[in-house]
Enzyme design. Structure first.
Site, PDB file in Angstrom:
ATOM      1  N   GLU A 720       0.953  -1.181  -0.151  1.00 28.63           N
ATOM      2  CA  GLU A 720       0.127  -0.097  -0.031  1.00 28.63           C
ATOM      3  C   GLU A 720       0.897   1.484   0.076  1.00 28.63           C
ATOM      4  O   GLU A 720       1.617   1.392   0.812  1.00 28.63           O
ATOM      5  CB  GLU A 720      -0.800  -0.014   1.210  1.00 28.63           C
ATOM      6  CG  GLU A 720      -1.779   1.100   1.325  1.00 28.63           C
ATOM      7  CD  GLU A 720      -2.549   1.279   2.526  1.00 28.63           C
ATOM      8  OE1 GLU A 720      -3.424   2.343   2.718  1.00 28.63           O
ATOM      9  OE2 GLU A 720      -2.242   0.564   3.618  1.00 28.63           O
ATOM     10  N   CYS A 754      -0.500   9.344   4.035  1.00 28.91           N
ATOM     11  CA  CYS A 754      -0.682   9.358   2.533  1.00 28.91           C
ATOM     12  C   CYS A 754      -1.886  10.079   2.224  1.00 28.91           C
ATOM     13  O   CYS A 754      -2.067  10.652   1.087  1.00 28.91           O
ATOM     14  CB  CYS A 754      -0.532   7.933   2.101  1.00 28.91           C
ATOM     15  SG  CYS A 754      -1.886   7.033   2.743  1.00 28.91           S
TER      16      CYS A 754
END
Length: 807
Positions: A720, A754
Site C-alpha cells: 500500500e 498518505c
C-alpha cells in the site's frame, strides 16, 4: 411528579386551555409568509423543492452556478407555489442562464418572501423597522446573530464583536449566542482549556451587560457534546463578582435524558449565587432540534444515542422538567423560559404556573415568523411573549440554511406539532390527534417518574474490564460477532479524567522499550535462526483450525481494547500523536482483530477452493499510523494462518513492541509472531529476500516498494503506497464545510499521512473567493500546535525534520 399538585386536574385544565387557544387563533389574521410556507410544505414535493432551492440557489456565491440550479428547478414547475411566486420562478428558470445577474437576485427575493420573519436582515436600515414590526403586538425579542462558520479566532472575534454591537443598540436588550461561536473548532479532550478560553472571550460581553443594565445574554447550545461545556462556561462567568447582579440565561434541551439532572445542578448553583446576593438565572427549556446530527455522530463513533428514543418521550421529559422546576422556592433562583409552539405543552405549563403561583417567574417563548396566529392567541392570555429572532447580514444569508432547513423539516414532519399548526383550530381530527399525543406523553411521565432520567452514555474508560469490553461482541447464544468498537467519548467526565492520566505519563513513558530492546537482531546468523524458527511455527499455526485462530484473534482484540490507554501513551511519547488521533487508531486496531477473526472462519468454506496458508509473512508498517497499520498487517496474516515477523518502522519501534505484547498476552505464540528490530541495511534486505519469507506486507512509499522488488523480482509483496491527495472545491459546495474538511485533512496527524490533502483544486469562481481564502487562513493560523501531553493540541509535532521530497 409532584405529590402536592393534583396533576390530573392540571391536565384537564390544560386541555381546555389548549382548545380555547386553538379556537381563538382562528380569529387572528394569518401571517402571509407563514401561510405560504405551510402551503408549500403541505405538498409532498414542497420540502424537497424548498431545500433544493436553498442549497442550489441561495447557497452558492457564484450567480452563474445559482442560475444553473434555478434553471433546473424552473423545469420542475412548482404547482404548490401561488402564481405570483411561481411565475418568477418559471421565467427566472428559463432566463437564468442568460441573465444570471438579474434572475438570481429576483429569485432570492422570492425566497425571502417565503421565509418571512424566520430570519431577519440585520442591516441597519432593515433591522430597526423589523424590530418595530415584531414588537407591535407587545412581544420582546431574543436576537441571535448568525454568521459564517467559526473556523478560527478571527471569525470568532468578529462574531463576538458583531454580537456586542447588536446588544449595544438601544432597541435590542436580549441576545443569544453559543460557546462554539466564540471558540471555534477545538480539541474536545482539552476541555478545561476550552472552558477557560470561552470564559475569557465572553467575559467582556457579560461585563458590558452588567454595567449597561437591562441587557440580557442567553447562552445557547446545539449538540450534546456542548452540554456540560456550556454549563461550565455559564457558571464560571456568573460566579464572578462583577456579574453577581446580572440576570442571564442558558438553554436546556428536553430531548436529552440528562436535562433534569442539569436543571437541578443549575438550580443548586443559582441558589448558592443567590445566597451571595446574586440575581436569579433563567433557563430556557426547549425540546431540541438537532436529532439528525446526534444520530449521525452516535452512529459514526459507535456511541449510544444521547436523546430520548421518541418524540413522545421527549415531550414527557419536557413536562417532567417543568413539574420539578415550577415551584416558588425554585423559580426564585431559576426563572423559566417555556419555549415551544405546542399549545398543549404551553397550556400545561401555564396551568401549572397558575396553580403554584409562579406566573411572574416564567416567560413563554416562540420562534419569530412561525405559528403567528397561535402566538397571538396565547399572548392574549399569558401576556407578552419572547420571540426568538435569528438575524443575519444579507451577504451571509446562506449561513441561515441550516437553521432554515431545520425549521422547514419541523414544519413538515408528521410527528411534530407544527405539522398540524394551521388545522388545529378548524379541524377536529387535527386537534384530537395532538390531544392524544399530549395525553400519551403525560401518561408516560406519570408511569416512569424519574426512573429513566440520566445520561444514556455510560462509557467509562477508567473502569473497563475484558468482560464488559467483550459484551457487545457476543451474540445472544454466546458466539463471537463483529461490531465496531466505540471511540472514546470526550464529553464524559470519567473519560476526561482518563485522558488526563494518560497525558501525565507521556513525557516519561518507557512502554515497549524492554520488548524492543530484546528484539534487536544484529547479525546474519541470529536472523537466519529467527526466520527459520518463525516459518516452522507458522506452518504449525496454519494447521490449526480457523476457529482456533479466530478465538485467539478475538482475544487479541479484547487485549488491545483493554490496553487502549497504554497504546495511546506510547504513540504520544514516541511520535507525538495526540490523544484524539491515537484513540481512533486503537479503535481501528481493535476492529481489525475482530474483523479478521470472523473472516478467518470463512477460509475453510470457500466453494471450489482449497485454502493453503503461507508459512511466513514479514510485516513492515510505516511510522505515521504506528498502531492501526502494524496491527492490521499482523492480524490479517495471522488470520490467514501465517507466521509473522513484525519489523516496526525505526521511528515507531516501541509502538510495534506494545502491539506485539498485546497479541502475545492474548495467546498468539511468541514463536508465531516474532518482533524484530533490525536496521534498514543489508540485514533488512536479507530478511525480506530470505527464501523462507513467502509474503511481504508493506505500507510505505512507492519508491520503497520499487526498491524491495528490485532486490527480488519474484517477491510476493502486498504494498500500500503513498500518493498525492487533492480536495476539489466546486462553486456548488458549502464553502465553510469545504474549508473545515480541508484543514482537517491537511493538518490532522500533522499532515503525516498518505491521505492528507496536499493541495486543493479550486474550480472556477472558488479560486477567487475571498471567503474561502479568509476562512482557510483563519482556520490554519488558529490551530493549536503542541506536544502530545497537551490535550488541547489540534496538531502535534513532525516525527522528524523534513528532508528529501518534503523539502
Amino acid at each position: 411528579m409532584s405529590d402536592s399538585t393534583d396533576f390530573t386536574r392540571i391536565v384537564e385544565r390544560a386541555l381546555d386551555t389548549a382548545h380555547r387557544w386553538a379556537q381563538a387563533s382562528t380569529h387572528h389574521p394569518i401571517d402571509a409568509a407563514a401561510k405560504l410556507l405551510a402551503h408549500v410544505l403541505d405538498d409532498e414535493d414542497g420540502l424537497d423543492y424548498t431545500v433544493s432551492f436553498v442549497d442550489g440557489v441561495i447557497r452558492p456565491e457564484d450567480r452563474k452556478v445559482a442560475a444553473r440550479h434555478l434553471s433546473e428547478l424552473g423545469d420542475k414547475n412548482p404547482d404548490f407555489l401561488p402564481w405570483y411566486l411561481r411565475t418568477p420562478a418559471l421565467i427566472g428558470g428559463k432566463a437564468s442562464r442568460i441573465l444570471p445577474d438579474l434572475t438570481v437576485p429576483a429569485a432570492r427575493k422570492v425566497f425571502a418572501r417565503l421565509v418571512g420573519d424566520l430570519v431577519v436582515d440585520v442591516s441597519d436600515d432593515k433591522l430597526g423597522p423589523a424590530i418595530t414590526r415584531l414588537r407591535a403586538g407587545g412581544a420582546r425579542l431574543n436576537m441571535n446573530l448568525l454568521g459564517e462558520a467559526v473556523l478560527g479566532e478571527k471569525e470568532a472575534r468578529k462574531r463576538l464583536e458583531d454580537t456586542r454591537r447588536l446588544l449595544e443598540r438601544p432597541d435590542v436588550d436580549y441576545v443569544s449566542l453559543k460557546v462554539s461561536a466564540v471558540t471555534g473548532p477545538h480539541n474536545p479532550w482539552g476541555y478545561e482549556q476550552v472552558v477557560e478560553h470561552a470564559v475569557q472571550q465572553l467575559l467582556p460581553l457579560y461585563q458590558y451587560a452588567a454595567s449597561a443594565g437591562g441587557k440580557f445574554i442567553n447562552l445557547d447550545m446545539e449538540e450534546y457534546h456542548d452540554l456540560h461545556l456550556t454549563i461550565d462556561v455559564f457558571k464560571h462567568i456568573l460566579s464572578r463578582e462583577e456579574c453577581l447582579k446580572l440576570r442571564a440565561g442558558i438553554v436546556l434541551q428536553a430531548y436529552l435524558p440528562d436535562t433534569l439532572d442539569a436543571m437541578k445542578a443549575l438550580h443548586d448553583g443559582a441558589a448558592a449565587r443567590g445566597a451571595r446576593g446574586g440575581a436569579p438565572i433563567k433557563v430556557r427549556v426547549v425540546k431540541g432540534a438537532n436529532l439528525a446530527m446526534e444520530r449521525v455522530e452516535a452512529q459514526m463513533r459507535g456511541w449510544e444515542l444521547t436523546t430520548w428514543e421518541s418524540k413522545q418521550a421527549s415531550d414527557a421529559n419536557y413536562i417532567r422538567i417543568l413539574d420539578w422546576a415550577m415551584r416558588p422556592e425554585r423559580t426564585a433562583n431559576v426563572n423559566l423560559g417555556i419555549a415551544g409552539h405546542n399549545l398543549f405543552t404551553i397550556a400545561a405549563a401555564w396551568e401549572l404556573a397558575k396553580e403554584r403561583e409562579v406566573t411572574g417567574d416564567i416567560e413563554f417563548e416562540m420562534l419569530s415568523g412561525m405559528a403567528t396566529q397561535q402566538a397571538a392567541a396565547v399572548r392574549e392570555e399569558v401576556g407578552n411573549l419572547l420571540l426568538y429572532v435569528p438575524v443575519v447580514h444579507p451577504e451571509e444569508y446562506d449561513v441561515a440554511i441550516a437553521y432554515l432547513v431545520r425549521r422547514l423539516e419541523e414544519n413538515s414532519a408528521e410527528e411534530n406539532f407544527m405539522a398540524s399548526i394551521f388545522d388545529i383550530g378548524t379541524d377536529p381530527k387535527a386537534f384530537e390527534k395532538e390531544r392524544k399525543r399530549f395525553l400519551a406523553a403525560v401518561e408516560q411521565m406519570s408511569a416512569e417518574g424519574d426512573s429513566r432520567v440520566g445520561p444514556r452514555r455510560q462509557q467509562n474508560r477508567l473502569d473497563e474490564s475484558a468482560e464488559n469490553l467483550e459484551a457487545h461482541l457476543r451474540t445472544e447464544d454466546g458466539k463471537w460477532k463483529f461490531a465496531n468498537t466505540p471511540d472514546s467519548d470526550p464529553a464524559l467526565l470519567a473519560n476526561r479524567e482518563w485522558a488526563r492520566r494518560i497525558a501525565q505519563k507521556i513525557p516519561t513513558s518507557t512502554l515497549g522499550q524492554a520488548s524492543i530492546d530484546n528484539a534487536l537482531v544484529s547479525d546474519q546468523h541470529t536472523l537466519d535462526a529467527l526466520i527459520t524458527a518463525t516459518a516452522e511455527a507458522g506452518r504449525q499455526w496454519g494447521k490449526r483450525t480457523s476457529a482456533e485462530r479466530a478465538e485467539i484473534l478475538h482475544r487479541a482484540g479484547i487485549e488491545l481494547a483493554r490496553r487502549r490507554a497504554e497504546l495511546i501513551e506510547v504513540a504520544g511519547a514516541e511520535l507525538g500523536k495526540s490523544l484524539e488521533q491515537a484513540d481512533i487508531e486503537v479503535s481501528e486496531a481493535v476492529d481489525f482483530a475482530h474483523y479478521y477473526a470472523q473472516s478467518a472462519l470463512e477460509l475453510e468454506h470457500i466453494e471450489g477452493a482449497h485454502f493453503t496458508p503461507v508459512a511466513l509473512s514479514v510485516v513492515t508498517p510505516p511510522w505515521n499510523f504506528p498502531l492501526a497499520i502494524p496491527a492490521g498487517g499482523v492480524l490479517a496474516a495471522l488470520a490467514a494462518g501465517s507466521g509473522v515477523i513484525l519489523k516496526p518502522a525505526p521511528q515507531a519501534k516501541r509502538c510495534g513492541a506494545l502491539i506485539a505484547e498485546c497479541l502475545w498476552e492474548a495467546g498468539v505464540p511468541k514463536d508465531v509472531l516474532a518482533l524484530v528490530d533490525i536496521g534498514e541495511n543489508e540485514l533488512g534486505k536479507a530478511l525480506l529476500t530470505h527464501e523462507a519469507v513467502e509474503r511481504v506486507v508493506l505500507t510505505g512509499s512507492a519508491d520503497t516498494a520499487k526498491l524491495f522488488r528490485s532486490w527480488d523480482p519474484t517477491m510476493r509483496i502486498m504494498a500500500e503506497t503513498s500518493g498525492k491527495n487533492a480536495i476539489i472545491i466546486t462553486p456548488s459546495a458549502d464553502l465553510d464545510l469545504a474549508v473545515k474538511d480541508t484543514v482537517h485533512s491537511a493538518f490532522g496527524h500533522a499532515g503525516q499521512k498518505c491521505s492528507a490533502a496536499s493541495y486543493v483544486i479550486l474550480v472556477g469562481s472558488v479560486g477567487f473567493s475571498a471567503r474561502v481564502r479568509d476562512q482557510l487562513l483563519d482556520a490554519v493560523r488558529s490551530l493549536h500546535v503542541a506536544w502530545a501531553e497537551d490535550l488541547s493540541a489540534q496538531m502535534g509535532p513532525l516525527v522528524s525534520e523534513p528532508k528529501g521530497k518534503l523539502l
